[in-house]
Design an enzyme around this catalytic site. Structure first.
Site: not given
Ligand code: NAD
Length: 288
Positions: A60, A164
């Site tokens: 999330l 991280k």
């Molecule tokens: P994203 O915004 O694409 O996806 C997050 C998802 O969570 C969304 O689909 C949103 O609708 C859902 N969400 C939000 N609140 C919710 C809830 N209460 N219940 C259910 N679903 C909910 O983000 P992402 O890029 O997938 O990143 C997710 C996490 O991973 C973040 O903390 C980010 O910092 C970390 N991260 C991302 C990357 C990357 O390259 N995108 C890499 C490493 C770490």
């Protein structure tokens, strides 16, 4: 083993798919109906997704989102001994609070944020930075090994998030360095394609350079060549650099480059640009 996977965004979706392809019974959930509609393994609501799950994986945006899912009420009603793996990047304080609460209800919990981007998530080659008890780590190992190729257990709850924060501070500072160098190369009239190819195999090589060339063109798969679609959204980079600054203040370590990166990304991520890949910050650096 049944797994509830909560958060099917850029990262969560391919991670959940890896678990399914490995044969796990996965029930997914996302607050966004568009995300749920992309797959056929989401039940009608979150409670149903959690029902009968041996392990719950959360992926999330922020700490408040994780606390909205792993509420005191839910943790108290889940059968004892669930394995909770939070792969989101969140603050150490929330992580420790969740760990305490999970412990009160005899659940095992890990903070297990990742590195490797959507590319690594799709291929199941993420790097996991893990905090939590050793027995929880061993129980989670088979799942983490499906989604990742590198696991580092740093110590008690919160240490995965601490690793991280340091890791992403490197990425944020590096991103600004890469953008500045490509802007300078542009100003000096260099061919960006030739410059990119040179840097890839030379001392300037890095994951950020290889996967996030900020100039459209040289890397066909990079977000820059695809309208800066994330990737890793600038708003998430801004959040992570803010978390690193909070951590730096808490332990009294000065991180001036990290502070500047945090400021630059926070300013850039306001408004719609926050949903672009972080490499789009190049647009604010290139002056011509
Ligand atoms: P994203 O915004 O694409 O996806 C997050 C998802 O969570 C969304 O689909 C949103 O609708 C859902 N969400 C939000 N609140 C919710 C809830 N209460 N219940 C259910 N679903 C909910 O983000 P992402 O890029 O997938 O990143 C997710 C996490 O991973 C973040 O903390 C980010 O910092 C970390 N991260 C991302 C990357 C990357 O390259 N995108 C890499 C490493 C770490």
């Amino acid at each position: 083993m049944r797994i509830a996977f909560i958060g099917l965004g850029t990262m969560g979706m391919p991670m959940a798919q890896c678990l399914r392809h490995a044969g796990y019974d996965v029930a997914g959930w996302d607050v966004t109906s568009a995300a749920r509609a992309r797959v056929d393994f989401c039940p009608d609501n979150l409670e149903e997704a959690l029902q009968g799950a041996d392990a719950i994986v959360t992926m999330l945006p922020a700490g408040a989102d994780v606390e909205a899912v792993l509420t005191p009420d839910r943790l108290s009603t889940l059968p004892e001994g669930r394995l909770l793996i939070d792969c989101s990047t969140i603050d150490v304080e929330t992580t420790r609070r969740l760990a305490e609460l999970a412990g009160e209800h005899e659940h095992m919990i890990l903070d297990a944020p990742v590195s490797g981007g959507a590319e690594g998530a799709g291929k199941g080659v993420l790097s996991f930075m893990v905090g939590g008890k050793a027995d929880a780590f061993e129980r989670a190992r088979p799942l983490l090994e499906v989604m990742g190729s590198k696991l580092a257990h740093f110590g008690p709850s919160g240490t995965g998030q601490a690793a991280k924060a340091c890791h992403n501070m490197i990425c944020g500072i590096t991103a600004l360095g890469v953008c500045e160098a490509f802007a300078l190369a542009d100003g000096l009239g260099l061919d960006p394609d030739k410059f990119f190819k040179l840097c890839r195999g030379a001392a300037a090589q890095s994951w950020v350079l290889e996967n996030r060339c900020p100039v459209p063109g040289p890397a066909a798969d990079a977000p820059s060549s695809n309208g800066y679609a994330p990737g890793f959204a600038a708003r998430l980079m801004a959040k992570d650099l803010g978390l690193a600054q909070e951590a730096a203040q808490a332990c009294g370590q000065e991180t001036p480059f990290g502070a500047q990166a945090a400021e630059r990304f926070a300013a850039f991520a306001q408004g719609d640009d926050g949903n672009l890949d972080f490499s789009a910050i190049y647009k604010t650096i290139l002056k011509r």
